[in-house]
Enzyme design. Structure first.
Site, PDB file in Angstrom:
ATOM      1  N   SER A   1      -4.081   2.572  -0.371  1.00 51.93           N
ATOM      2  CA  SER A   1      -2.958   2.523   0.560  1.00 51.93           C
ATOM      3  C   SER A   1      -3.325   1.603   1.714  1.00 51.93           C
ATOM      4  CB  SER A   1      -2.624   3.925   1.079  1.00 51.93           C
ATOM      5  OG  SER A   1      -2.178   4.755   0.027  1.00 51.93           O
TER       6      SER A   1
ATOM      7  N   HIS B   1      -0.537 -12.104   6.315  1.00 54.66           N
ATOM      8  CA  HIS B   1      -1.158 -13.406   6.524  1.00 54.66           C
ATOM      9  C   HIS B   1      -0.053 -14.387   6.902  1.00 54.66           C
ATOM     10  CE1 HIS B   1      -4.779 -11.859   4.531  1.00 54.66           C
ATOM     11  NE2 HIS B   1      -3.966 -11.381   3.609  1.00 54.66           N
TER      12      HIS B   1
ATOM     13  N   CYS C   1      -0.111   4.831  -2.301  1.00 59.51           N
ATOM     14  CA  CYS C   1      -0.208   5.780  -3.404  1.00 59.51           C
ATOM     15  C   CYS C   1       0.261   7.136  -2.880  1.00 59.51           C
ATOM     16  CB  CYS C   1      -1.632   5.865  -3.952  1.00 59.51           C
ATOM     17  SG  CYS C   1      -2.875   6.342  -2.752  1.00 59.51           S
TER      18      CYS C   1
END
Length: 271
Positions: free
Chosen positions: A121, A126, A149
């Protein structure tokens, strides 16, 4: 109809991994190389690692997760990256690994770089500013990945992410991997109904874009591309006023902007 708000009753932990990949492109007209460099410097400052960290922390909150660790970095000559490790449930301090900074602000202010680790998780971003001296158009791309998750769904962050950036082109990928089981032991390869990513985007936002889907339902892969419909030229000029430009040149600039957007949207060199 089962959606994100209607939870299936499962046996044990929800082992499904849900990943949202979100890319936005901002396009700008900057005629001279000096203007292009100034635009890149402006964007680089506007979306530095500090601001991106705040955005990702808000994303973490919007999906109902909790920050465990933050890693961030500004790059030379431009660009920035931020990674946040998150957990589905609140953890007691004694349960958190000693290497995690828990996103404490004091740590972020006293270090240029905060290095951490990833788990299933996590939230990452970026930035990629770009220009070419032979082209009067500069672009800026933001690449965000939200992987969770358990019961946490990254789809809940979509509208916030779209609203956080000036987006001319948006590409979104969502996939579900792994399996979990219901109380009777039957495997479940997805725990909610979904026909399109567009179902999770605000209607007013969708009205501003042309959108198309490419979905592979049997593989739980969903893809949506969005292209801005209207170009308000003033919004695409850097340090210029639209009234300083002759009508004929305005039309030429608009056409060049639209061509650039169409090529980015299609992922193909068309013109």
């Amino acid at each position: 109809m089962l959606g994100l708000e209607n939870k299936l009753k499962l046996y044990g932990f929800n082992n499904l991994t849900k990943t949202l990949s979100f890319n936005i492109y901002d396009v700008c007209y900057a005629k001279s190389e000096r203007e292009q460099k100034d635009y890149i410097a402006y964007i680089d400052e506007q979306y530095n690692s500090e601001r991106l960290t705040r955005i990702l922390c808000d994303v973490t909150e919007s999906i109902g997760a909790h920050v465990l660790n933050i890693s961030k970095q500004d790059y030379d000559p431009q660009g920035a990256s931020v990674t946040i490790l998150v957990s589905e449930q609140t953890l007691a301090v004694k349960e958190i690994d000693a290497s995690c900074n828990k996103g404490e602000i004091d740590i972020l202010k006293t270090r240029d770089t905060v290095v951490g680790h990833l788990d299933k998780s996590h939230v990452t971003v970026h930035t990629y500013p770009e220009y070419h001296p032979d082209n009067s158009i500069a672009t800026f791309r933001v690449d965000i990945d939200v992987a969770t998750c358990g019961e946490v769904s990254p789809l809940n962050a979509l509208n916030y992410l779209i609203g956080s950036f000036d987006s001319d082109i948006i590409t979104i990928d969502y996939r579900v991997r792994g399996f979990t089981r219901d109380v009777d032991g039957k495997k479940l390869f997805i725990d909610h109904k979904i026909t399109s990513i567009q179902d999770y985007i605000d209607e007013n936002t969708l009205k501003r874009y042309d959108a198309m889907d490419i979905n592979v339902y049997q593989s739980n892969i969903f893809h949506t591309k969005m292209l801005i419909k209207e170009i308000e030229l003033q919004n695409y000029l850097f340090n210029r006023d639209v009234y300083e430009i002759k009508p004929k040149q305005r039309l030429e600039i608009e056409n060049n902007l639209r061509r650039e957007m169409i090529e980015i949207f299609s992922g193909t060199n068309i013109y």
